[in-house]
Write an enzyme that holds these catalytic residues in place. Structure first.
Site, PDB file in Angstrom:
ATOM      1  N   HIS B  83       0.896  -1.328  -0.024  1.00 32.48           N
ATOM      2  CA  HIS B  83       0.129  -0.046  -0.066  1.00 32.48           C
ATOM      3  C   HIS B  83       0.887   1.137   0.204  1.00 32.48           C
ATOM      4  CE1 HIS B  83      -2.742   3.055   1.292  1.00 32.48           C
ATOM      5  NE2 HIS B  83      -2.050   3.446   2.257  1.00 32.48           N
ATOM      6  N   ASP B 112       6.298  21.265 -26.558  1.00 29.80           N
ATOM      7  CA  ASP B 112       6.263  20.071 -26.142  1.00 29.80           C
ATOM      8  C   ASP B 112       7.293  19.876 -25.196  1.00 29.80           C
ATOM      9  OD1 ASP B 112       6.344  17.022 -25.634  1.00 29.80           O
ATOM     10  OD2 ASP B 112       5.302  17.031 -27.639  1.00 29.80           O
ATOM     11  N   SER B 176      12.354   5.616 -14.092  1.00 23.85           N
ATOM     12  CA  SER B 176      11.276   6.403 -14.423  1.00 23.85           C
ATOM     13  C   SER B 176      11.229   7.944 -14.165  1.00 23.85           C
ATOM     14  CB  SER B 176      10.211   5.705 -14.072  1.00 23.85           C
ATOM     15  OG  SER B 176       9.162   6.604 -14.391  1.00 23.85           O
ATOM     16  N   SER B 177      11.435   8.105 -12.482  1.00 25.09           N
ATOM     17  CA  SER B 177      11.318   9.212 -12.288  1.00 25.09           C
ATOM     18  C   SER B 177      12.463   9.997 -12.511  1.00 25.09           C
ATOM     19  CB  SER B 177      10.734   9.446 -10.613  1.00 25.09           C
ATOM     20  OG  SER B 177      11.469   8.594 -10.048  1.00 25.09           O
ATOM     21  N   GLU B 262      12.139  12.825  -0.359  1.00 25.95           N
ATOM     22  CA  GLU B 262      11.050  12.520  -1.077  1.00 25.95           C
ATOM     23  C   GLU B 262       9.763  12.798  -0.621  1.00 25.95           C
ATOM     24  OE1 GLU B 262      10.632  10.246  -3.472  1.00 25.95           O
ATOM     25  OE2 GLU B 262       8.678   9.785  -3.272  1.00 25.95           O
ATOM     26  N   SER B 275      -1.023  27.342  -5.043  1.00 23.36           N
ATOM     27  CA  SER B 275      -0.664  28.709  -5.570  1.00 23.36           C
ATOM     28  C   SER B 275      -1.322  28.989  -6.747  1.00 23.36           C
ATOM     29  CB  SER B 275       0.939  28.776  -5.479  1.00 23.36           C
ATOM     30  OG  SER B 275       1.377  28.523  -4.189  1.00 23.36           O
ATOM     31  N   HIS B 310      13.645  11.072  11.650  1.00 19.46           N
ATOM     32  CA  HIS B 310      12.969   9.679  11.566  1.00 19.46           C
ATOM     33  C   HIS B 310      13.474   8.804  12.453  1.00 19.46           C
ATOM     34  CE1 HIS B 310      10.441  10.761   8.081  1.00 19.46           C
ATOM     35  NE2 HIS B 310      11.622  11.617   7.806  1.00 19.46           N
ATOM     36  N   THR B 335       7.450  27.138   5.352  1.00 21.02           N
ATOM     37  CA  THR B 335       5.991  26.471   5.102  1.00 21.02           C
ATOM     38  C   THR B 335       5.120  27.156   5.710  1.00 21.02           C
ATOM     39  OG1 THR B 335       7.312  24.280   5.543  1.00 21.02           O
ATOM     40  CG2 THR B 335       4.810  24.269   5.368  1.00 21.02           C
TER      41      THR B 335
END
Lengths: 211, 532
Positions: B83, B112, B176-177, B262, B275, B310, B335
Site C-alpha cells: 500500500h 512539447d 522512470s522518475s 522524498e 498557489s 526519523h 512552510t
C-alpha cells in the site's frame, strides 16, 4: 540544443548514485572520529602510556547470539572495576554447541556509544574469525584498557559481544547464485570454493570498513 | 531557395500543422506528445490509487475489530508495505509527473517537452515496475512484507526470496522518475517562451523545477540503498550486517537521506497547484510571489539536513538529536510563509467556491494540521513516545492524503475542462468533495488519539481499549474509499462529454494555458507566444 544541460544532469544522477555508496565509508569515518555508534575498532591497540589511578570505571561484559548461532561465550567475571590506562585481562570461555564445525565471529559494541572510542583492546577473540570443531570448548583472553581521556560523566560502560555464525554466509549466497532452483544450503560441490571466496570477500569488507 | 524546395517546406509545414494523433493502441504506445503522456501518467496514477486504496481497505477491514479475523499477519504486513509503495511511487508521484507533462509546456509556452522520446520511455517502463511488484504478491512466500521503508535486516536477513522483485521494481520506478525529472528541468530551462523570465514563471512550474532537482538528487540514493539490500541478501556483502563489519543503522541513514527529500517531492508540486488555484478563485494576484519561490527553495535545501528526525530512537547523541530537532522545526518557517501567503491571497478577495477551490481550501486547513502534528513529532523527547504509533500514521496521512492527494484532485478538477473540452458535473464533484472531506477526517483524525494512547502501527491486532476508535476509523476508511469511486465517475463522465468548456474556463484564471482552446489542441504553441 539540449545536450549540454542533459549531460550535466546525467552526470549529477551518476554522481548521486556513487554518493550513495560513498556514504558507506563516510559513515564509518564519521563514526570513527566521533565514536557515535558504539562501534569498536577491530584491530589491536597499543598499551597506554598514561594512567589515572584516582578514577574508577566499571566495565561489564555481556554476550548474546544472533539468530540460531550455536555458540555460548561467557566472561569469567561479569564486571570488573578498572582504573583508566591500566591493562586488564578478562577470560572468556567459548563453546560450539552444535555437532559440526562452525565459524564464529564476535562483533563488539560499547554502550554508551560515546564511550566506544575510549575502550582499547590489545587482544580480543573478536579480531579474528574463530573456527570451532564440533562441541569444542575454547578459552580466550581479552586484554583491554580504558582511555584516560574517557569523559568524566561516564562511570560505567558495557562491552557487548554479538556472536554470529558465519559458516554459511557466503556459501549460501554462492549456492543461490549458481543453483537458484535448489534451496539446499549445503551443496557439496562448490563449498570449498565458496569458502575461499567467502574468506576473500570477508577480508575485503573488513579492510574497507576498518582498514 | 528554389521554388520546389520552398513548396516542399510549405508542404511539410502544412503536414505538420494537421498532424494529429495516430489511431488505436499505437497512439498510446508510441506517443511522444506531452499531452498524451500526461494523460497516460494521470490515468495510470488513478489506477494505482484504486489498487493501493483496495489494499488500505483490506488493512481497515482487518483492523475493524481487535483480534485476527480476515487475513493472516504475514499478508497484513504485505498489505501495509505494498500500500505504501504503490501510493508513494505509483499514485502520488506519477500524478504529479502527469500534471507536469500536461501543464508545464503549456504554462511556459513550449510546444512539447524537451526530450519527447525519453518521455515515452519514462512512462512506459512504469507499468512494468508495478507489474513486477504486484506479481510478487502472488509468488510463493508472498511479496515484500517489511514496510515501505524496507529497513535492514528485515529486508535482508528476514525477507523472502522474492525481495529481488521488489528491488528491481524500485530500480525501474527510480529510473522512470529520474528521466521524468531530467525532462522537466531541460524543458523549463531551455524552452521558455521569449519574455518568460525566471520570476515570471507560474508557481506550479517553479515548484516542479525544484522538485525535479530533488528527484535527481535523491532517487539515485534510493537506487543505491536497494542495490545494497540486493547484494547483502543475495551476494554476501555486509553493508548492513554487523557480522561482516556493516551496520544496520547505516541503512536508516541512507534510506532517510532519500526519504525526507522524498516527502517534499510529494508536496512541493502540491504547493504549486494550490498557489495556482487560490488566486484564480479569489480573483486576486498571488500574495508574495517572490517569497513563495524562496520559501520553496528553502524547504528543498533544508530537506537534506533533517533526515535523522526519523531515527531519534536509534540512540543518537544528544547533540545530534538537538540539531535534527531544531533543523526540522526550522522548516515550519518557510512552510508558514506559504500558508500565510495563501491566506493573504484570499483576504478580501471575491472568493467563489467551485470544486477546485473547495479542495484547495481543505488542503490549506488540513495540510497545516498535518504540519502541526509533524512539529509535535519533531520534538525529540515527545517523539520517543510517538515513534511507530498511529500518531505517525495520522501525521503522514494528513500531509499526503489531505495534502498531496487533495491537491491532485484540486488540479484535476481545475484543468479537467481544459484537457477534455467539457465541464465536469459540478453536482457530482461537490458530492465527491464533501463526502471525501468528512470521511477523510473520520478516517485519520481519531488515529491521533489511538496513537497518543500507544497503539503501534503495522500490527494486525490491537488492545481492546482501541476497539471503538478503530471501528470508527474503518468506517471512515470505507466511506473515503467509496467516495473516490465518485471521482472516477466524474472524470470518465467528463471525458465522455458534457457542457462545452470555453478557452478560459475560470474567469479569474491567468496563464498561457487559458489562451489555447478547450480541449487543448494536440499541438500548442508551435510558434512561441510573446510574454509581456
Amino acid at each position: 540544443m539540449h545536450t549540454p544541460l542533459l549531460r550535466k544532469l546525467v552526470l549529477l544522477v551518476l554522481g548521486m548514485f556513487a554518493f550513495a555508496f560513498a556514504l558507506v565509508p563516510l559513515y564509518d569515518v564519521f563514526c570513527d572520529i566521533t565514536g557515535l555508534n558504539g562501534k569498536v575498532e577491530l584491530t589491536a591497540a597499543e598499551a597506554s602510556e598514561e594512567q589515572d589511578l584516582a578514577r574508577l570505571v566499571d566495565v561489564s561484559f555481556t554476550t548474546h547470539t544472533q539468530g540460531q548461532a550455536p555458540f555460548k561465550v561467557k566472561a569469567a567475571t561479569y564486571q570488573v572495576t578498572v582504573t583508566p590506562g591500566t591493562l586488564t585481562e578478562v577470560n572468556f570461555t567459548a563453546e560450539n554447541l552444535s555437532g559440526e564445525a562452525r565459524i564464529m565471529q564476535a562483533i563488539p559494541s560499547v554502550s554508551p556509544g560515546m564511550a566506544a572510542k575510549y575502550l582499547h583492546k590489545l587482544a580480543c577473540f573478536c579480531f579474528d574469525q574463530q573456527s570451532m570443531q564440533a562441541r569444542q570448548k575454547m578459552s580466550f583472553t581479552l586484554r583491554f584498557y580504558v582511555d584516560t581521556e574517557l569523559p568524566n560523566d561516564i562511570a560505567e560502560l558495557t562491552l557487548a559481544y554479538t556472536l554470529y555464525d558465519i559458516t554459511d554466509r557466503n556459501a549460501a549466497a554462492y549456492d543461490a547464485l549458481l543453483n537458484p532452483a535448489k534451496h539446499s544450503r549445503h551443496s557439496a560441490a562448490g563449498k570449498d570454493y565458496a569458502q575461499s571466496i567467502q574468506a576473500a570477500v570477508y577480508q575485503q569488507i573488513r579492510g574497507i570498513s576498518h582498514g | 531557395m528554389t521554388s520546389s524546395t520552398q513548396q516542399a517546406a510549405l508542404d511539410q509545414e502544412h503536414d505538420h500543422g494537421h498532424h494529429g494523433p495516430a489511431t488505436g493502441i499505437k497512439r498510446w504506445l508510441f506517443t511522444t506528445n506531452h499531452k498524451d503522456i500526461g494523460s497516460l501518467y494521470l490515468l495510470f496514477s488513478l489506477l494505482m490509487f484504486l489498487i493501493g486504496g483496495g489494499m488500505a481497505m483490506v488493512i481497515r477491514a482487518e483492523l475493524f475489530q481487535p483480534g485476527l479475523q480476515l487475513v493472516d499477519p504475514h499478508f497484513f504486513n504485505q498489505m501495509t508495505t505494498v500500500h505504501g509503495l504503490i501510493m508513494v511511487f505509483g499514485a502520488v508521484m506519477p500524478a504529479f509527473t502527469g500534471l507536469a507533462n500536461w501543464m508545464v509546456p503549456m504554462m511556459i509556452g513550449a510546444p512539447d517537452m524537451a526530450l519527447p522520446r525519453m518521455n515515452n520511455w519514462s512512462f512506459w517502463i512504469l507499468p512494468f515496475a508495478f507489474l513486477i511488484l504486484l506479481a510478487s504478491l502472488f509468488m510463493e512466500g508472498g511479496g515484500p512484507a517489511f514496510g515501505w521503508t524496507f529497513y535492514a535486516p528485515l529486508s535482508t536477513t528476514y525477507s523472502n526470496d522474492n525481495t529481488a522483485l521488489f528491488v528491481f521494481a524500485v530500480h525501474i520506478m527510480g529510473v522512470s522518475s529520474i528521466m521524468g525529472a531530467i525532462n522537466v528541468i531541460v524543458t523549463i530551462v531551455n524552452m521558455r517562451a521569449p519574455g518568460m523570465t525566471w520570476m515570471k514563471l507560474p508557481l506550479f512550474v517553479w515548484t516542479w523545477l525544484i522538485t525535479a532537482f530533488l528527484l535527481i538528487a535523491v532517487m539515485p540514493v534510493l537506487a543505491g540503498a536497494v542495490t545494497m539490500v540486493l547484494t547483502d541478501k543475495y551476494f554476501g556483502t555486509s553493508f548492513f550486517d554487523a557480522a561482516g563489519g556493516g551496520d544496520p543503522v547505516m541503512f536508516q541513514h541512507i534510506f532517510w537521506f532519500f526519504g525526507h527529500p522524498e516527502v517534499y517531492i510529494m508536496i512541493l508540486p502540491a504547493f504549486g497547484v494550490i498557489s495556482t488555484i487560490v488566486p484564480t478563485f479569489s480573483r486576486k494576484k498571488l500574495f508574495g510571489y517572490a517569497s513563495m519561490v524562496y520559501a520553496t527553495s528553502s524547504i528543498a535545501l533544508l530537506s537534506f539536513i533533517v533526515w535523522a528526525h526519523h531515527m531519534f530512537t536509534t540512540g543518537m547523541p544528544l547533540a545530534g538529536e538537538l540539531f535534527f530537532m531544531y533543523a526540522t522545526m526550522l522548516i515550519s518557517v518557510p512552510t508558514g510563509v506559504k500558508v500565510f501567503n495563501w491566506v493573504a491571497t484570499m483576504w478580501r478577495g471575491s472568493i467563489s467556491f467551485e470544486v477546485p477551490m473547495l479542495f484547495a481550501i481543505a488542503f490549506i486547513v488540513l495540510f497545516t494540521l498535518g504540519g502541526f502534528s509533524g512539529l509535535m513529532l519533531a520534538i525529540t523527547p515527545a517523539d520517543f513516545q510517538y515513534h511507530d504509533t498511529y500518531f505517525v500514521v495520522a501525521h503522514f496521512h494528513y500531509v499526503l492524503v489531505t495534502g498531496a492527494v487533495f491537491s491532485i484532485m484540486a488540479a484535476a478538477y481545475y484543468w479537467l475542462p481544459k484537457w477534455t473540452g467539457y465541464m465536469y458535473s459540478e453536482t457530482l464533484a461537490k458530492w465527491h468533495f464533501w463526502l471525501s472531506l468528512i470521511s477523510v477526517n473520520i478516517l485519520f483524525f481519531p488515529m491521533h488519539f489511538v496513537g497518543l494512547a500507544g497503539m503501534p502501527r503495522r500490527i494486525p491486532d490491537y488492545a481492546l481499549q482501541f476497539a471503538d476508535f478503530n471501528a470508527l476509523i474503518s468506517i471512515g476508511g470505507f466511506a473515503f474509499g467509496l467516495s473516490q469511486l465518485l471521482f472516477v465517475a466524474v472524470v470518465f463522465k467528463c471525458i465522455a462529454g458534457g457542457q462545452r468548456a470555453p478557452a478560459k474556463v475560470w474567469d479569474g484564471a491567468e496563464g498561457l494555458e487559458w489562451e489555447v482552446a478547450s480541449p487543448a489542441p494536440y499541438h500548442t504553441f508551435s510558434t512561441p507566444p510573446e510574454v509581456k
